[in-house]
Enzyme design. Structure first.
Site, short mmCIF file in Angstrom:
data_model
loop_
_atom_site.label_atom_id
_atom_site.label_comp_id
_atom_site.label_asym_id
_atom_site.label_seq_id
_atom_site.Cartn_x
_atom_site.Cartn_y
_atom_site.Cartn_z
N CYS A 76 63.97 41.26 52.54
CA CYS A 76 64.23 40.55 51.29
C CYS A 76 64.88 39.19 51.59
O CYS A 76 64.25 38.34 52.19
CB CYS A 76 65.06 41.41 50.33
SG CYS A 76 65.06 40.76 48.63
N HIS A 176 61.40 45.65 49.41
CA HIS A 176 62.43 46.55 49.92
C HIS A 176 61.79 47.85 50.40
O HIS A 176 61.54 48.74 49.59
CB HIS A 176 63.45 46.86 48.82
CG HIS A 176 64.37 45.74 48.51
ND1 HIS A 176 65.53 45.50 49.21
CD2 HIS A 176 64.29 44.76 47.57
CE1 HIS A 176 66.14 44.44 48.72
NE2 HIS A 176 65.41 43.98 47.73
N GLU A 178 63.14 50.21 52.00
CA GLU A 178 64.09 51.30 51.84
C GLU A 178 64.11 51.86 50.41
O GLU A 178 64.69 52.91 50.15
CB GLU A 178 65.50 50.85 52.26
CG GLU A 178 66.23 49.94 51.29
CD GLU A 178 65.83 48.48 51.33
OE1 GLU A 178 66.52 47.67 50.68
OE2 GLU A 178 64.83 48.12 52.00
#
Length: 195
Positions: A76, A176, A178
């Site tokens: 990011c 992202h 994650e």
């Protein structure tokens, strides 16, 4: 061992949770000596480019990151910091990827770009091993990196923009992983195990 750089900018816990999913070995640190003991580096980032660069300067990490030969992935804001500069407060960045980070045109689209979007990548890119082309990943960004010769994936948000870069040992991903479910976890695992 992977070093997650903790410089006060980013959601470290989400990355830790993702790495725990595939039992990766990692440390969370801002100490160059500790980072140097690791074979891979993750540069997370959420927030403002100017503040993030000030924090990297405070921890004396700018030249280390610029000169590392270890595989490093910026996530990011971490990807945006790899560029020459950001329009966000006219910030000079790490100058690794020779392109600029720009603000989305608020007259043409909703800003920030928030939610899931399809990502299209080059077919031979190992970072996306086991991930179908066109897979949706989770985004939360008001700024974007222009498409460039180091782009290996992009997406469409009223314009085509770069969402993954690769230059030498440096990778950057705008979305992202994650927070992107099993394929996000797969991408992180690919980075740590095969990149």
């Amino acid at each position: 061992m992977t070093a997650i750089i903790d410089y006060g900018v980013g959601n470290i816990q989400s990355i830790i949770n993702a790495l725990n999913d595939f039992k990766a070995k990692y440390i969370v640190t801002n100490d160059k000596a500790e980072i140097n003991k690791c074979s891979k580096i993750i540069l997370p980032g959420v927030g403002e480019a100017y503040y993030a660069m000030q924090k990297l300067k405070e921890y004396d990490l700018i030249e280390y990151i610029r000169n590392t030969t270890k595989p490093l992935i910026g996530i990011c804001l971490g990807m945006q910091l790899l560029t020459l500069r950001s329009e966000e407060r006219d910030t000079n960045c790490l100058e690794i990827i020779p392109v600029e980070t720009k603000l989305f045109d608020k007259k043409k689209m909703i800003v920030p770009h928030m939610g899931w979007n399809n990502v299209n990548y080059k077919a031979d890119e190992i970072l996306f091993t086991g991930i179908p082309n066109g897979t949706s990943f989770y985004f939360a960004n008001s700024y974007y990196v222009e498409n460039n010769i180091y782009s290996i994936a992009d997406c469409d948000y009223n314009l085509q923009f770069c969402v993954t870069v690769k230059k030498d040992n440096f990778y950057g991903i705008q979305f992202h992983p994650e927070k992107s479910g099993k394929y996000g976890i797969q991408l992180l695992e690919n980075f740590i195990k095969i990149c």
